[in-house]
Structure formats: structure tokens, C-alpha cells
Design a protein around this motif. Structure first.
Motif, PDB file in Angstrom:
ATOM      1  N   UNK A 511       0.809  -1.209   0.000  1.00 39.63           N
ATOM      2  CA  UNK A 511       0.000   0.000   0.000  1.00 39.63           C
ATOM      3  C   UNK A 511       0.844   1.262   0.000  1.00 39.63           C
ATOM      4  N   UNK A 512       1.918   1.267   0.787  1.00 41.47           N
ATOM      5  CA  UNK A 512       2.849   2.399   0.785  1.00 41.47           C
ATOM      6  C   UNK A 512       3.393   2.653  -0.611  1.00 41.47           C
ATOM      7  N   UNK A 513       3.735   1.585  -1.293  1.00 46.47           N
ATOM      8  CA  UNK A 513       4.304   1.702  -2.633  1.00 46.47           C
ATOM      9  C   UNK A 513       3.300   2.323  -3.616  1.00 46.47           C
ATOM     10  N   UNK A 514       2.025   1.942  -3.509  1.00 44.27           N
ATOM     11  CA  UNK A 514       1.014   2.539  -4.378  1.00 44.27           C
ATOM     12  C   UNK A 514       0.877   4.030  -4.085  1.00 44.27           C
ATOM     13  N   UNK A 515       0.884   4.400  -2.811  1.00 46.61           N
ATOM     14  CA  UNK A 515       0.816   5.824  -2.451  1.00 46.61           C
ATOM     15  C   UNK A 515       2.031   6.573  -2.993  1.00 46.61           C
ATOM     16  N   UNK A 516       3.180   5.940  -2.940  1.00 46.56           N
ATOM     17  CA  UNK A 516       4.403   6.552  -3.469  1.00 46.56           C
ATOM     18  C   UNK A 516       4.290   6.760  -4.982  1.00 46.56           C
ATOM     19  N   UNK A 517       3.770   5.767  -5.691  1.00 48.69           N
ATOM     20  CA  UNK A 517       3.606   5.899  -7.138  1.00 48.69           C
ATOM     21  C   UNK A 517       2.580   6.981  -7.479  1.00 48.69           C
ATOM     22  N   UNK A 518       1.531   7.085  -6.684  1.00 50.04           N
ATOM     23  CA  UNK A 518       0.537   8.131  -6.944  1.00 50.04           C
ATOM     24  C   UNK A 518       1.172   9.522  -6.866  1.00 50.04           C
ATOM     25  N   UNK A 519       2.152   9.662  -6.005  1.00 51.26           N
ATOM     26  CA  UNK A 519       2.848  10.939  -5.865  1.00 51.26           C
ATOM     27  C   UNK A 519       3.946  11.098  -6.920  1.00 51.26           C
ATOM     28  N   UNK A 520       4.747  10.038  -7.127  1.00 55.15           N
ATOM     29  CA  UNK A 520       5.926  10.124  -8.009  1.00 55.15           C
ATOM     30  C   UNK A 520       5.611   9.904  -9.471  1.00 55.15           C
ATOM     31  N   UNK A 521       4.765   8.911  -9.744  1.00 56.13           N
ATOM     32  CA  UNK A 521       4.516   8.477 -11.118  1.00 56.13           C
ATOM     33  C   UNK A 521       3.050   8.103 -11.297  1.00 56.13           C
ATOM     34  N   UNK A 522       2.146   9.073 -11.174  1.00 61.33           N
ATOM     35  CA  UNK A 522       0.710   8.757 -11.238  1.00 61.33           C
ATOM     36  C   UNK A 522       0.297   8.140 -12.567  1.00 61.33           C
ATOM     37  N   UNK A 523       1.035   8.409 -13.632  1.00 57.57           N
ATOM     38  CA  UNK A 523       0.668   7.844 -14.936  1.00 57.57           C
ATOM     39  C   UNK A 523       0.763   6.326 -14.954  1.00 57.57           C
TER      40      UNK A 523
END
Length: 530
Positions: A511-523
Motif C-alpha cells: 500500500x505504501x508503494x502505491x501511495x508513493x507511485x501516486x505521488x511520483x509516477x501517477x501515470x
């Protein structure tokens, strides 16, 4: 579905229902091993793995709002289901008990189980709560995320004061929960001794001490609540932590060649080499390096060469961070003496030890094409100070791969980049499991061929390469055997062979990783993984 060796050695009582749960609630250890409707609409038809609202062990409106918001930004239905199943898993299933200390009603306590083992690991519980840093904000209420953090910090402080060399603990007496059985520990011959009604396992792992500091620093950085750390036993626990780690700095031999008495030893009657230490429980000889010797790795497996480099990295990083809490207490009039300076000096010595002894020269993989023996510098996983080194990585955090995640260095660090490339190759890491289902780092804890999703998640967290991230995410989505949860390990060539269906730390990290991707690489969250 092969259980992990730790579970084979442990007959742990399954978590009973908390006071917030109905007696009709299913046992989650069984519930999580079967599929439940409604299934996701994607290719993998992933199970709905959350307990019903009345059966969840902690509820947070902020969490539910975040789940709705983030899942709406994920296009792939299977990836969205994975996120909504995994991110809340600790709050849904692992908050075993919340209450207050018998000696002080104002001292909050939080007992977190790791999942299918009914005990609280210092490392696991700290990492389980790390998942909710995005929800952590100043709040004095006991039924808040901040209250969970404070309760865990207070209970970990008590645990460190009880047995500072130990890594996993029984429920606090105030909970009224019966201590779990650990038959493997019945044959322990451990010094110093410990109370098995309070301690579940007593493997000395430096990362356990680092985890207490990490949890403390995370709470302080999010809330700026320095005063909390002066109210109960935190300062005493830090003192015990420093004394414990300090006792494990000295080398095996004294100036006249005498063998020094070890502050810690561990021996066990076992058929697994990784469950006991050599040399009558002391471990392999080490030379003093400035680093702290650890009997066991973050995987709970016995080490080879004494100094676990990533554990020392994490310890140094959070020891320095925690010194700022002590500074804050001093500014508020709490008597702290020279504690903060002592912590920073200790951290500095560990960092110097990592730089001097943890970086080693190794042959370049594949050579340089000239026929000459080309070499490069990389971080070793373990060293002994005499020149021996383990060139590998283990999936459990702290790992070498995760060094940027816990903030010891930047992911652009040249030595780290070379190390990372080796760790993610079969040529450079004996525990990199390459397969048709998933390719990831594993470790001796479960053995060759078993890749750990946790390592894949860390790989994504340390990558800026869209192609690499998408490829690894695709493997994770396909690897849950339809259950929609992160396993401990998976046969790299057969997704139906795995260990531990209920492993809260790995779920939260996803879940942390998904939140990180939403911030860093939402595409990337707009991609299909079908």
C-alpha cells in the motif's frame, strides 16, 4: 502451500477476537486462505480480503477516505483490488489489543501481531505502522492513528526495558491475553535469560533496536510532539538500547589475544543451521569496526559474519534522527544530560564503520572486455572486519536494496547503484530468484526458488525506470494465487506455491508503494496490468 520454516517451528495461538469484534467474526488466518466475493473484474478475479466492518480490529475514517480516493485513480481493476485489500490490513486484522498501563492510565499501549503469528516483533510492528505515516497527524485521542503510534512506542519501550536483546514479545499483562506458545524456544540456552511469559523469541537483531528508533522518529517528525517522549519510559529505553548496542561493538579478541566474554549468546537444538549460532552461541569471530555485531539478520536467520551492514545503516540513520527528539526534550526542560551528543557520536562511528568495512572490492560482472580482471566497489551484506564478506542481499528490510527507503543514502549514490545492479541479478546475488511468475530477492529463511514480494516492492520504491516498475508491478498483480494479498514468498515459477497468506507488514508495504507511485509516477497507475 508450504508454511514457512518459522511456522513449522512455532505452534502459535491464533489471534482471538478483540473486544471490538463480534463472536461471529471468522478467524482471519483461515478467512485469508480462501476466496471471497465480490471478485475484482480483471483477469485475475482477485478475492475481496477485508473483514466485514464489524470484524475489523481498528477503524479509521481517514483510511477509508484515502482508500476511496486512491483506488479511483487506479485504472487496472486487479491492481485497485490489491491496494484496497492490502493497505488497511494491519488496521483491519492485527491490532490485537489497545489499552493503558496498569501503573499509569495515561500511558497508552498498542499490541500488534505480525499476522498469522500471535506475537509482537519490534521490527514488524514498527514497519506495520510505517504504512500509515500519510495518515499520522497530531491528535491526543487514544482511538486515533497517533494513539496507535504512541501505544506501540510505549509498549516497545517496555519490551526493551524487559529484555533488550530480544526481538519478539508476548501480550502485555494488562491485555489479559494468554501468552502464545513457541515450542522452538523451549530448547533455548540464551544469555541473558528471559521470561517466556513476556518474551516470545530472543534473537538479538540490531534492526529491532533500529525499528524502535524509526517508529519514534516517524511519530516525532509527523507530529512534532517532543513532550510525549518525556512522559513515560522512552528515555530509559533509549539508555537501555545504547547500552545493549554498545556491548556488541567490541571485537572477539582483546589486546593480548584473550577472548572477550560476549554480552549475548544464543544456542538451540535444531535441524536448521540458521536457527542457532556457532561457537557455543557466540557466532563467528569479529574484529572491532565501529559497527554493532548482530546475532541474527532481519529475516530472523543467523548471520555469517557478525556485522549486518544494512542493519547498521538503519541503526545509524535513526539513532541520529532520535537524537533530535532528545534535543527537543532538553529544550522543554527535561534533564537529558549529554544523551543527544552520545547518540550522534555513536551514529557517526557506525557510519564510519560502514564506509570503511562495509564497502568491498569485487570483480565486475562479465569483466570489462579487455581480458583484465576489472574490479568495482559495492556494499557487502555482512562483514567480519577481517576481510570476509557475504555478497548477497536478503528480502527482509533493512536490506541493502532498501538503503534509500530508510534514508541512509540517496538512490543516486554510486556505490549503491552498482550494488543494486548486482543484487538484482543471478550472477551477483545467490538469493535472487528468477522465474516465469516473479523474479525477486529471497533468502535462506524460506530457501532457493522462493521469491519475496517484499523485495519486489522495495525494488519499485528504489526505481525511477518506468519500464522496470511496470514489469515488477505486473508480476505482483499476477502472483497472489487469486487471494489478493501479499505473501511472504512465492515459488518463482509457480504462483500456487507460497508461504504465509497473512503477513501484515508486506501488505502494508504494498500500500505504501502505491501511495508513493501516486505521488511520483501517477501515470503508471493508469496502466493496464492484464
Amino acid at each position: 502451500m508450504k508454511p514457512s520454516p518459522l511456522l513449522l517451528a512455532t505452534v502459535a495461538a491464533l489471534p482471538s477476537l478483540t473486544t471490538a469484534q463480534s463472536t461471529s467474526c471468522p478467524d482471519y488466518s483461515s478467512f485469508s486462505q480462501s476466496r471471497h466475493e465480490p471478485f475484482s473484474s480483471g483477469r485475475y478475479a482477485l478475492s475481496s480480503a477485508r473483514p466485514s466492518p464489524s470484524c475489523r480490529t481498528f477503524t479509521s475514517p481517514a483510511l477509508e477516505a484515502l482508500l476511496t480516493n486512491v483506488s479511483a485513480s487506479i485504472s487496472d481493476p486487479d491492481l485497485a483490488r490489491l491496494f484496497t485489500n492490502t493497505y488497511p490490513n494491519t488496521l483491519d486484522t492485527a491490532v490485537r489489543w489497545r489499552g493503558a498501563a496498569a501503573s499509569d492510565p495515561a500511558e497508552e499501549l498498542t499490541f500488534l501481531v505480525t499476522g498469522d503469528i500471535d506475537a509482537m516483533w519490534l521490527r514488524d510492528s514498527a514497519n506495520q505502522l510505517q504504512s500509515y505515516l500519510s495518515l499520522l497527524e497530531p491528535d491526543t485521542k487514544t482511538d486515533s492513528i497517533a494513539g496507535l503510534f504512541r501505544g506501540a512506542i510505549n509498549l516497545q519501550a517496555r519490551q526493551l526495558l524487559t529484555s533488550p536483546f530480544c526481538n519478539a514479545f508476548q501480550p502485555p499483562a494488562e491485555s489479559g491475553i494468554r501468552p502464545a506458545s513457541n515450542p522452538a524456544a523451549d530448547t533455548d540456552a540464551v544469555f541473558p535469560p528471559y521470561d517466556k511469559d513476556k518474551v516470545f523469541e530472543c534473537k538479538f537483531e540490531l534492526d529491532s533496536l533500529a525499528a524502535f528508533l524509526q517508529l519514534s522518529v516517524s511519530y516525532h517528525e509527523a507530529t512534532h510532539d517532543a513532550a510525549f517522549f518525556g512522559r513515560h519510559s522512552w528515555l530509559k529505553a533509549v539508555r537501555a538500547l545504547l547500552d545493549t548496542a554498545g556491548a556488541m561493538v567490541a571485537g572477539t579478541y582483546g589486546p593480548k589475544g584473550e577472548v572477550r566474554e560476549s554480552a549475548y549468546r544464543f544456542s538451540r537444538l535444531t535441524t536448521r543451521q540458521t536457527e542457532t549460532l556457532a561457537n557455543d552461541g557466540v557466532g563467528a569471530p569479529v574484529r572491532e569496526t565501529g559497527m554493532v555485531r548482530s546475532g541474527f539478520r532481519p529475516s530472523d536467520d543467523a548471520g555469517l559474519f557478525g556485522f549486518v551492514v544494512p542493519a547498521n545503516m538503519m541503526f545509524a540513520r535513526y539513532l541520529a534522527g532520535a537524537s533530535l527528539i532528545v534535543d527537543g526534550l532538553g529544550e522543554e526542560g527535561v534533564e537529558v544530560g549529554g544523551l543527544a551528543e552520545e547518540m550522534r557520536a555513536f551514529s557517526g562511528r557506525v557510519v564510519e564503520g560502514v564506509k570503511r568495512f562495509g564497502v568491498v572490492h569485487v570483480p565486475v560482472l562479465g569483466g570489462n572486455g579487455s581480458g583484465e580482471a576489472a574490479v568495482e566497489t559495492v556494499y557487502a551484506y555482512e562483514v567480519d572486519g577481517f576481510g570476509s564478506a557475504a555478497l548477497m542481499d536478503d528480502a527482509n528490510v533493512p536490506s541493502l536494496l532498501a538503503a534509500p527507503v530508510f534514508g541512509f543514502l540517496a538512490d543516486t549514490d554510486a556505490v549503491y547503484r552498482r550494488t543494486r545492479a548486482r543484487l538484482l541479478s543471478q550472477e551477483g546475488n545467490p538469493y535472487f530468484m528468477k522465474g516465469s511468475v516473479i523474479s525477486a530477492i529471497g533468502g535462506p529463511h524460506v530457501g532457493p526458488g522462493m521469491a519475496w514480494p517484499m523485495a519486489s516492492i522495495v525494488r519499485i520504491l528504489t526505481s525511477e525506470d518506468d519500464g522496470e516498475i511496470v514489469s515488477v508491478l505486473k508480476e505482483l498483480v499476477a502472483s497472489t494465487d487469486g487471494l489478493g494479498l501479499m505473501h511472504e514468498s512465492i515459488n518463482s515459477n509457480n504462483a500456487s506455491q507460497w508461504t504465509r497468506q497473512w503477513f501484515s507488514w508486506a501488505n502494508g508495504l504494498f500500500g505504501q508503494m502505491i501511495l508513493d507511485l501516486k505521488f511520483r509516477k501517477p501515470h503508471i497507475l493508469q496502466r493496464s496490468f492484464q
